[in-house]
Design an enzyme around this catalytic site. Structure first.
Site, mmCIF file in Angstrom:
data_model
loop_
_atom_site.group_PDB
_atom_site.id
_atom_site.type_symbol
_atom_site.label_atom_id
_atom_site.label_comp_id
_atom_site.label_asym_id
_atom_site.label_seq_id
_atom_site.Cartn_x
_atom_site.Cartn_y
_atom_site.Cartn_z
ATOM 1 N N TYR A 97 82.198 16.304 135.605
ATOM 2 C CA TYR A 97 83.316 15.892 134.761
ATOM 3 C C TYR A 97 83.804 17.047 133.896
ATOM 4 O O TYR A 97 83.013 17.740 133.245
ATOM 5 C CB TYR A 97 82.901 14.735 133.854
ATOM 6 C CG TYR A 97 82.769 13.413 134.568
ATOM 7 C CD1 TYR A 97 83.868 12.787 135.129
ATOM 8 C CD2 TYR A 97 81.535 12.786 134.670
ATOM 9 C CE1 TYR A 97 83.751 11.567 135.777
ATOM 10 C CE2 TYR A 97 81.396 11.573 135.322
ATOM 11 C CZ TYR A 97 82.510 10.963 135.872
ATOM 12 O OH TYR A 97 82.394 9.762 136.525
ATOM 13 N N LYS A 139 55.888 0.203 117.094
ATOM 14 C CA LYS A 139 57.180 -0.473 117.020
ATOM 15 C C LYS A 139 58.094 0.055 118.126
ATOM 16 O O LYS A 139 57.815 1.073 118.761
ATOM 17 C CB LYS A 139 57.825 -0.257 115.653
ATOM 18 C CG LYS A 139 58.160 1.193 115.337
ATOM 19 C CD LYS A 139 58.764 1.331 113.958
ATOM 20 C CE LYS A 139 59.090 2.803 113.660
ATOM 21 N NZ LYS A 139 59.770 2.961 112.366
#
Length: 357
Positions: free
Chosen positions: A254, A35
């Site tokens: 950042y 899946k």
């Protein structure tokens, strides 16, 4: 030249891991769980590679199953969520799929259907996961309805273990007892996910369902002897695209989370959270450059990460960088980033995928 980020998929490793699952549960058949695009590894390529050895394939829903059928995969396929609407049953019939039945409305849809051949049905027992399925007191009546339904051929029972990845935890034994009390051994059964395949023989029964172990990741947070034989199937890699020399005290990235404690060589790698690398990876988690470990230095950006190359003076722009794979454990990276390897794999995008046999 195209962006250097790529995921190399070792199909031979996936075959090895499937056969290892079979060796751990030698009396059981095994659904290869493919899946979510085989956990990001490419469902069609994985299923084709496993087709000569696999007993069957398990997917989440109809579209995933039809993709396999349309690619030429002929083995048994199981829909783990069953169908979402009655009109899907015609496609289930045409494609010869098995399906989980977890709710009263699905029973009613099956009883009203007119298939060309009887359906293969797996009654879902809610043994304690409490997502979907029939509660133990409801199971006998639901099994009887399916058994008496001319639209149903093969009839089996299935359940899912909530804490099998915690070896020694008593809840799995509670779930097994609840399942056995409800089913009473009257139909073939499937309970074992990867963790139970490796650690809980009492759950093996007639069919096991190896998932994450197929892709070479242990379902356990600590070492387990039966997981040691697993081979990582995916290597995520990119390359250094820049190297900066910074003095001590300079921040990187950042928020300035990382500050150089010494004169430093900072490498920039073309990979980021938009590609599936975990945004919450902390400073110090390793990547591999020229066979040596280099620590992350600063916050993960959308398209780039920065790593400390000060102790790798030989590193140059263009060097390949392994983000996870045979030498950088995806499970360890996931734990350090407060997530799981399942999410790393299934979030992967914007990278070339190369399947190797």
């Amino acid at each position: 030249m195209s962006r250097p980020a790529r995921a190399r998929i070792d199909l031979a490793a996936i075959r090895h891991n499937y056969l290892h699952a079979k060796s751990c549960a030698p009396s059981a058949r095994a659904w290869a769980v493919v899946k979510a695009d085989a956990y990001g590894h490419g469902a069609v390529a994985v299923a084709r590679a496993l087709a000569p050895v696999a007993d069957g394939f398990a997917v989440a829903f109809l579209e995933e199953a039809l993709e396999l059928r349309e690619s030429g995969v002929e083995g048994p396929i199981l829909l783990l969520e069953g169908v979402f609407a009655p009109d899907e049953l015609a496609a289930v019939d045409r494609a010869g799929l098995d399906m989980v039945v977890h709710a009263e409305h699905q029973l009613e849809w099956i009883a009203a259907a007119r298939p060309e051949r009887p359906f293969g049905c797996w009654l879902k027992v809610d043994s304690g996961m409490h997502r979907v399925g029939f509660a133990p007191p409801e199971v006998a009546a639901a099994l009887a309805r399916l058994r008496d339904c001319p639209q149903v051929g093969r009839l089996r029972a299935i359940s899912h273990l909530a804490r099998a990845d915690e070896p020694g935890e008593s809840y799995s034994a509670h779930q097994l007892a609840a399942f056995d009390g409800a089913v009473a051994g009257v139909v073939p059964a499937s309970l074992a996910n990867s963790a139970a395949v490796l650690d809980l023989p009492a759950a093996h029964r007639d069919w096991v369902r190896p998932g994450i172990m197929l892709y070479g990741v242990s379902p356990f947070d600590t070492a387990h002897p039966n997981a040691a034989a697993l081979r990582p199937a995916m290597t995520l890699e990119s390359a250094l695209i820049a190297i900066r020399t910074l003095p001590a005290g300079e921040p990187v990235g950042y928020g300035g989370r990382f500050v150089c404690r010494r004169p430093s060589r900072i490498g920039v790698v073309a990979i980021g959270y938009a590609d599936g690398y975990p945004r919450h990876a902390p400073d110090g988690v390793a990547v591999m450059v020229r066979g040596r470990r280099a620590p992350l230095a600063g916050r993960v950006s959308m398209d780039m990460i920065t790593v400390d190359l000060t102790d790798l003076p030989e590193a140059v722009v263009g060097d390949r960088v392994e983000l996870w794979g045979a030498r950088i454990d995806a499970g360890a990276l996931a734990r350090a980033s407060d997530t799981i390897a399942y999410q790393l794999f299934t979030n992967l995008k914007r990278v070339r995928v190369e399947h190797q046999r």
